[in-house]
Design a protein around this motif. Sequence first.
Motif, PDB file in Angstrom:
ATOM      1  N   MET A 172       0.839  -1.197   0.000  1.00 47.88           N
ATOM      2  CA  MET A 172       0.000   0.000   0.000  1.00 47.88           C
ATOM      3  C   MET A 172       0.876   1.251   0.000  1.00 47.88           C
ATOM      4  O   MET A 172       1.927   1.289   0.636  1.00 47.88           O
ATOM      5  CB  MET A 172      -0.885  -0.035   1.253  1.00 47.88           C
ATOM      6  CG  MET A 172      -1.789   1.159   1.428  1.00 47.88           C
ATOM      7  SD  MET A 172      -2.737   0.977   2.962  1.00 47.88           S
ATOM      8  CE  MET A 172      -3.611   2.548   2.986  1.00 47.88           C
ATOM      9  N   ARG A 173       0.432   2.295  -0.710  1.00 47.35           N
ATOM     10  CA  ARG A 173       1.155   3.562  -0.758  1.00 47.35           C
ATOM     11  C   ARG A 173       0.354   4.642  -0.053  1.00 47.35           C
ATOM     12  O   ARG A 173      -0.830   4.480   0.235  1.00 47.35           O
ATOM     13  CB  ARG A 173       1.415   3.969  -2.210  1.00 47.35           C
ATOM     14  CG  ARG A 173       2.303   3.011  -2.964  1.00 47.35           C
ATOM     15  CD  ARG A 173       2.862   3.682  -4.206  1.00 47.35           C
ATOM     16  NE  ARG A 173       1.811   4.208  -5.071  1.00 47.35           N
ATOM     17  CZ  ARG A 173       1.235   3.501  -6.033  1.00 47.35           C
ATOM     18  NH1 ARG A 173       1.586   2.245  -6.223  1.00 47.35           N
ATOM     19  NH2 ARG A 173       0.310   4.039  -6.802  1.00 47.35           N
ATOM     20  N   ASP A 174       1.035   5.770   0.185  1.00 44.65           N
ATOM     21  CA  ASP A 174       0.339   6.884   0.825  1.00 44.65           C
ATOM     22  C   ASP A 174      -0.699   7.474  -0.125  1.00 44.65           C
ATOM     23  O   ASP A 174      -0.668   7.242  -1.337  1.00 44.65           O
ATOM     24  CB  ASP A 174       1.337   7.952   1.264  1.00 44.65           C
ATOM     25  CG  ASP A 174       2.011   8.625   0.077  1.00 44.65           C
ATOM     26  OD1 ASP A 174       1.331   9.367  -0.645  1.00 44.65           O
ATOM     27  OD2 ASP A 174       3.219   8.412  -0.131  1.00 44.65           O
ATOM     28  N   GLN A 240       2.520  -6.074   6.547  1.00 43.95           N
ATOM     29  CA  GLN A 240       3.465  -5.985   5.436  1.00 43.95           C
ATOM     30  C   GLN A 240       2.879  -5.146   4.299  1.00 43.95           C
ATOM     31  O   GLN A 240       3.601  -4.405   3.630  1.00 43.95           O
ATOM     32  CB  GLN A 240       3.815  -7.395   4.949  1.00 43.95           C
ATOM     33  CG  GLN A 240       4.695  -8.166   5.921  1.00 43.95           C
ATOM     34  CD  GLN A 240       4.864  -9.620   5.544  1.00 43.95           C
ATOM     35  OE1 GLN A 240       4.050 -10.178   4.807  1.00 43.95           O
ATOM     36  NE2 GLN A 240       5.923 -10.246   6.039  1.00 43.95           N
ATOM     37  N   HIS A 241       1.565  -5.268   4.099  1.00 43.62           N
ATOM     38  CA  HIS A 241       0.895  -4.508   3.044  1.00 43.62           C
ATOM     39  C   HIS A 241       0.984  -3.003   3.299  1.00 43.62           C
ATOM     40  O   HIS A 241       1.149  -2.210   2.359  1.00 43.62           O
ATOM     41  CB  HIS A 241      -0.565  -4.956   2.963  1.00 43.62           C
ATOM     42  CG  HIS A 241      -1.377  -4.226   1.941  1.00 43.62           C
ATOM     43  ND1 HIS A 241      -1.089  -4.255   0.594  1.00 43.62           N
ATOM     44  CD2 HIS A 241      -2.484  -3.434   2.074  1.00 43.62           C
ATOM     45  CE1 HIS A 241      -1.972  -3.527  -0.062  1.00 43.62           C
ATOM     46  NE2 HIS A 241      -2.825  -3.014   0.811  1.00 43.62           N
ATOM     47  N   LEU A 617       0.164 -15.750   0.801  1.00 45.48           N
ATOM     48  CA  LEU A 617       0.143 -14.828   1.928  1.00 45.48           C
ATOM     49  C   LEU A 617      -0.020 -15.527   3.265  1.00 45.48           C
ATOM     50  O   LEU A 617       0.005 -14.867   4.308  1.00 45.48           O
ATOM     51  CB  LEU A 617      -0.954 -13.775   1.738  1.00 45.48           C
ATOM     52  CG  LEU A 617      -0.750 -12.834   0.545  1.00 45.48           C
ATOM     53  CD1 LEU A 617      -1.664 -11.631   0.662  1.00 45.48           C
ATOM     54  CD2 LEU A 617       0.697 -12.383   0.426  1.00 45.48           C
ATOM     55  N   ASP A 618      -0.184 -16.856   3.253  1.00 45.24           N
ATOM     56  CA  ASP A 618      -0.162 -17.577   4.527  1.00 45.24           C
ATOM     57  C   ASP A 618       1.250 -18.017   4.876  1.00 45.24           C
ATOM     58  O   ASP A 618       1.457 -18.641   5.918  1.00 45.24           O
ATOM     59  CB  ASP A 618      -1.117 -18.776   4.512  1.00 45.24           C
ATOM     60  CG  ASP A 618      -0.871 -19.714   3.334  1.00 45.24           C
ATOM     61  OD1 ASP A 618      -0.054 -19.367   2.454  1.00 45.24           O
ATOM     62  OD2 ASP A 618      -1.494 -20.789   3.300  1.00 45.24           O
ATOM     63  N   GLU A 639      -5.910  -5.117  -0.645  1.00 45.06           N
ATOM     64  CA  GLU A 639      -6.596  -4.796  -1.887  1.00 45.06           C
ATOM     65  C   GLU A 639      -5.728  -5.219  -3.063  1.00 45.06           C
ATOM     66  O   GLU A 639      -4.497  -5.250  -2.971  1.00 45.06           O
ATOM     67  CB  GLU A 639      -6.926  -3.301  -1.988  1.00 45.06           C
ATOM     68  CG  GLU A 639      -5.724  -2.395  -2.063  1.00 45.06           C
ATOM     69  CD  GLU A 639      -6.100  -0.932  -2.250  1.00 45.06           C
ATOM     70  OE1 GLU A 639      -5.274  -0.195  -2.831  1.00 45.06           O
ATOM     71  OE2 GLU A 639      -7.192  -0.525  -1.830  1.00 45.06           O
ATOM     72  N   PHE A 640      -6.384  -5.573  -4.150  1.00 50.80           N
ATOM     73  CA  PHE A 640      -5.705  -5.984  -5.377  1.00 50.80           C
ATOM     74  C   PHE A 640      -6.427  -5.334  -6.551  1.00 50.80           C
ATOM     75  O   PHE A 640      -7.642  -5.093  -6.489  1.00 50.80           O
ATOM     76  CB  PHE A 640      -5.735  -7.508  -5.532  1.00 50.80           C
ATOM     77  CG  PHE A 640      -5.163  -8.255  -4.359  1.00 50.80           C
ATOM     78  CD1 PHE A 640      -3.806  -8.516  -4.276  1.00 50.80           C
ATOM     79  CD2 PHE A 640      -5.987  -8.653  -3.312  1.00 50.80           C
ATOM     80  CE1 PHE A 640      -3.285  -9.196  -3.186  1.00 50.80           C
ATOM     81  CE2 PHE A 640      -5.475  -9.327  -2.214  1.00 50.80           C
ATOM     82  CZ  PHE A 640      -4.110  -9.600  -2.150  1.00 50.80           C
TER      83      PHE A 640
END
Length: 689
Positions: A172-174, A240-241, A617-618, A639-640
């Motif tokens: 994720m970005r700002d 982490q995201h 992701l597990d 989110e994707f």
Amino acid sequence: MSEHTPDEVLAAEQRHLDHARAELARMRAHTLSLVDSLAPGHAGDAGADEALGWTLHRRAAGLVDDPSTTLFFGRTDHDDGQRLHIGRRHVTDSAGDPVVIDWRADVSRGFYRATREDRGGVRLRRRFGVEQGRLSAYEDEHLTDALPDGAEGDPASAILAREIERPRSGPMRDIVATIQPEQDALVRADAQTTVCVQGAPGTGKTAVGLHRAAWLLYAHRERLTRQGVLVIGPNRAFLQHISAVLPALGEVEVEQRTVEELLTVATEGRKEVRVRGTEPPGVATLKGDGRMAEVVRRAVWSAVGDPARVLESGAVVVTRGSRRWRVPGYVVRDLLEELTSRGVRYGAALNLLPQRLAHAVLQLLEAAGDSPDDAVQDAVARSPEVRRAVKALMPVQDPAKVLHRLLSDAEFLRACSDGVLTDAERDLLTWPTPPRTAGSARWTAADAVLLDEVRDQVRRTPSRAHVVLDEAQDLSAMQLRAVGRRCSTGAATVLGDIAQGTTPWAARSWDDVLDHLGKPGGSLEVLDRGFRVPSAVIDYAARLLPRIAPDLTVPTSVRTDPGLLQVLRVQDPVARAARTARELAGLDGSVGVVAAATAVEELARELAAQGVRFSRLDDPDPEQQRVSLVPAGLVKGLEFDRVVVVEPAAVVAAEPDERTGLRRLYVSLTRAVSAMVVLHREDLPAELA
């Protein structure tokens, strides 16, 4: 009208960006030169030298440029002639004049909130398009101009829409360039106010919480840096995201943990509790019930002894010189009652008791005509007789041993829970085969929460200046109490969505959440405008809301692109999902394949067989790939760009009850930014059919 062509304007703005980058590099080089020039004792002593060096290193880390983005994303021109370039951090030239204004500064507020009706002195707002770190376009909004006939409200920004909707792969970005007015109001809320945000999927609630942390660190740097800011997320994949957001804003010292990590890892980084066991959901739910706080409190304070039973002759007798001074049992009992009713922690009362007993002895000395001073009181407090009495009256408590006894000893549990729990609930809590010692116990995650409660009864938990708690609706009452202890002297930003509650103990209301956190006066705000989830996707998922959260309003998407939704009944959803993921991986952006945990292994084999490179992701440390395979239990908060949801009926069936399963499905169906494909062989839930 401008005398310059659009290309000339853009070129001038690019020169300003190049200038800003050069000045940022100069600022960082200057900071590093100060680090290199530090001489021993420069700051006064070794401790001050270390603190100054750490501060300079932290400042240098916050001045690292990111060539993939720009230092500013907007500009405001004001009635008084000011022209401000708004960016991610403050940049000045060698004379100290601003080149870029930090988005968190008060003067930047107009970029986010100025309207034609309330300009706040802003006459022009300019937004910039960005491609690979360079300015690619600009868009001007003249707030002094009248709206065209028939128009209502300020016109939509095409650059803003493209920035919100563009594909995003990786963490994720700002969102500093796209913060909306209602989001900005939450970001800049008073530092002493606990803000609770009920946010539908795609409304940016997580981004609001992170940017609020960044704003608080800017506006109240000294206090928040000293006490610390803590971000709590639902799982490691989620953390982490979001891990890149705060560093991108120049904040590199914010602690980020899951609730489980928070409760099992000590401040020094070592594990205090090893969670090795599991238990039925009903037992875990009971251990998370808010009533357990009273049971734990009684267990800790039950160690306080009756002077008539634990003291020789039922009194405290102290020898001073040739005389013996006797503090009667009833006086000792009054002292204990005074200490235990003050609301202090057990450990604090234990530390106070020697002085209280010594003071009682001094009163006897004074009554006999003596004139004892503080030194005499301290000597009495340290005397062997007082130490023995304190040990008998208030023995030192080991939290693990207290909880071990509570769950092992049925009679002790009954005494501590009388009038609080039922016999059936006590039977659920009592270990059928108790471990011999606390050290050999296979503690569960719910036990770790109880241990934290015991620890806090014994000694106060240190408080951070601010806590950002995401997905708060999934925490039990006891978990919320544990988080509340971490911000007892500060405020909190509480984020979540009641409709996405997927634990057996999920919150029914935000009032309950705030009460358990110890923040009953918190301000509840609602975000229901979706910026990231397209209308086709959110409208489809919202069909579940009347069943899973009837009190919530249906969220609306403000996206200009409605997105793509395909719901396909196929003979083999797993094989079709792998093929679909392979096709989508050839497009820009990220792909998430979401399925019940029971189907993940089969999907992994099929993806590998079809040559799709993917991350799971597990895994504790997943490899970064364009395609992610995600168990439905871990997808919350992620989110994707494109999502493939495999067999919704299996996602629902994997949960302990249908309502929880439908909520888990709602979460899975709201992760897509551009397109979603739903593949099923079994019948869909009635609401989606």
